[in-house]
Design a protein around this motif. Sequence first.
Motif, PDB file in Angstrom:
ATOM      1  N   LEU A  17       0.821  -1.211   0.000  1.00 21.60           N
ATOM      2  CA  LEU A  17       0.000   0.000   0.000  1.00 21.60           C
ATOM      3  C   LEU A  17       0.857   1.264   0.000  1.00 21.60           C
ATOM      4  O   LEU A  17       0.524   2.244  -0.685  1.00 21.60           O
ATOM      5  N   ILE A  18       1.945   1.248   0.746  1.00 23.95           N
ATOM      6  CA  ILE A  18       2.827   2.420   0.767  1.00 23.95           C
ATOM      7  C   ILE A  18       3.380   2.705  -0.621  1.00 23.95           C
ATOM      8  O   ILE A  18       3.559   3.855  -1.006  1.00 23.95           O
ATOM      9  N   ARG A  19       3.632   1.677  -1.396  1.00 26.55           N
ATOM     10  CA  ARG A  19       4.183   1.870  -2.738  1.00 26.55           C
ATOM     11  C   ARG A  19       3.111   2.103  -3.791  1.00 26.55           C
ATOM     12  O   ARG A  19       3.331   2.827  -4.755  1.00 26.55           O
ATOM     13  N   ALA A  20       1.952   1.494  -3.623  1.00 27.07           N
ATOM     14  CA  ALA A  20       0.926   1.560  -4.658  1.00 27.07           C
ATOM     15  C   ALA A  20       0.028   2.792  -4.546  1.00 27.07           C
ATOM     16  O   ALA A  20      -0.416   3.321  -5.563  1.00 27.07           O
ATOM     17  N   LEU A  21      -0.256   3.245  -3.336  1.00 23.11           N
ATOM     18  CA  LEU A  21      -1.171   4.382  -3.179  1.00 23.11           C
ATOM     19  C   LEU A  21      -0.694   5.654  -3.875  1.00 23.11           C
ATOM     20  O   LEU A  21      -1.497   6.310  -4.543  1.00 23.11           O
ATOM     21  N   PRO A  22       0.572   6.040  -3.750  1.00 20.40           N
ATOM     22  CA  PRO A  22       0.980   7.249  -4.481  1.00 20.40           C
ATOM     23  C   PRO A  22       0.817   7.111  -5.993  1.00 20.40           C
ATOM     24  O   PRO A  22       0.481   8.082  -6.670  1.00 20.40           O
ATOM     25  N   LEU A  23       1.038   5.929  -6.518  1.00 15.83           N
ATOM     26  CA  LEU A  23       0.882   5.731  -7.962  1.00 15.83           C
ATOM     27  C   LEU A  23      -0.567   5.844  -8.403  1.00 15.83           C
ATOM     28  O   LEU A  23      -0.858   6.283  -9.518  1.00 15.83           O
ATOM     29  N   THR A  24      -1.489   5.439  -7.559  1.00 15.15           N
ATOM     30  CA  THR A  24      -2.897   5.480  -7.933  1.00 15.15           C
ATOM     31  C   THR A  24      -3.568   6.801  -7.585  1.00 15.15           C
ATOM     32  O   THR A  24      -4.505   7.219  -8.269  1.00 15.15           O
ATOM     33  N   LEU A  25      -3.116   7.460  -6.531  1.00 16.37           N
ATOM     34  CA  LEU A  25      -3.766   8.695  -6.099  1.00 16.37           C
ATOM     35  C   LEU A  25      -3.217   9.935  -6.793  1.00 16.37           C
ATOM     36  O   LEU A  25      -3.950  10.903  -6.995  1.00 16.37           O
ATOM     37  N   ILE A  26      -1.943   9.945  -7.126  1.00 21.65           N
ATOM     38  CA  ILE A  26      -1.333  11.107  -7.779  1.00 21.65           C
ATOM     39  C   ILE A  26      -1.152  10.778  -9.253  1.00 21.65           C
ATOM     40  O   ILE A  26      -0.212  10.090  -9.632  1.00 21.65           O
ATOM     41  N   ARG A  27      -2.058  11.284 -10.058  1.00 25.64           N
ATOM     42  CA  ARG A  27      -2.017  10.974 -11.492  1.00 25.64           C
ATOM     43  C   ARG A  27      -1.485  12.118 -12.333  1.00 25.64           C
ATOM     44  O   ARG A  27      -1.186  11.941 -13.500  1.00 25.64           O
ATOM     45  N   HIS A  28      -1.373  13.293 -11.780  1.00 30.85           N
ATOM     46  CA  HIS A  28      -0.879  14.430 -12.547  1.00 30.85           C
ATOM     47  C   HIS A  28       0.571  14.732 -12.164  1.00 30.85           C
ATOM     48  O   HIS A  28       1.071  14.268 -11.152  1.00 30.85           O
ATOM     49  N   GLU A  29       1.217  15.536 -12.997  1.00 25.62           N
ATOM     50  CA  GLU A  29       2.605  15.893 -12.731  1.00 25.62           C
ATOM     51  C   GLU A  29       2.683  16.832 -11.526  1.00 25.62           C
ATOM     52  O   GLU A  29       1.873  17.750 -11.376  1.00 25.62           O
ATOM     53  N   ILE A  30       3.670  16.614 -10.680  1.00 25.40           N
ATOM     54  CA  ILE A  30       3.872  17.467  -9.516  1.00 25.40           C
ATOM     55  C   ILE A  30       4.612  18.715  -9.981  1.00 25.40           C
ATOM     56  O   ILE A  30       5.730  18.640 -10.483  1.00 25.40           O
ATOM     57  N   LYS A  31       3.975  19.885  -9.799  1.00 31.07           N
ATOM     58  CA  LYS A  31       4.549  21.127 -10.314  1.00 31.07           C
ATOM     59  C   LYS A  31       5.171  21.996  -9.231  1.00 31.07           C
ATOM     60  O   LYS A  31       5.905  22.917  -9.543  1.00 31.07           O
ATOM     61  N   SER A  32       4.906  21.705  -7.991  1.00 26.01           N
ATOM     62  CA  SER A  32       5.451  22.509  -6.896  1.00 26.01           C
ATOM     63  C   SER A  32       6.962  22.287  -6.788  1.00 26.01           C
ATOM     64  O   SER A  32       7.420  21.155  -6.596  1.00 26.01           O
ATOM     65  N   PRO A  33       7.746  23.368  -6.882  1.00 26.56           N
ATOM     66  CA  PRO A  33       9.205  23.208  -6.772  1.00 26.56           C
ATOM     67  C   PRO A  33       9.628  22.668  -5.406  1.00 26.56           C
ATOM     68  O   PRO A  33      10.577  21.894  -5.314  1.00 26.56           O
TER      69      PRO A  33
END
Length: 100
Positions: A17-33
Amino acid sequence: MDKAYAYILVMALVTYLIRALPLTLIRHEIKSPFVRSFLYYVPYATLAAMTFPAILTSTNALASAAAGFIVAIAFAWRKKGLLTVAIAACVTVLLVEAVL
């Protein structure tokens, strides 16, 4: 089911879950520097936090560990290869422990 198998199953699920949740929940590019730089440096900080205490406790004397660490930093600072740095640090620890 044996308790050991239950523990292993729970650990496997938590790790997944620790590895899979970020892949499924964050689908857009992270733009914050800030977030991007934070995520960039996390592996280095984690590795340093795990390695540094092991360096200081891996030898018979703190002096030999510190000497090996200082030599490793000096060689790495001069852009030497990983094998060269490791050999120099090990030889330093060996020599310092032979003297002590």
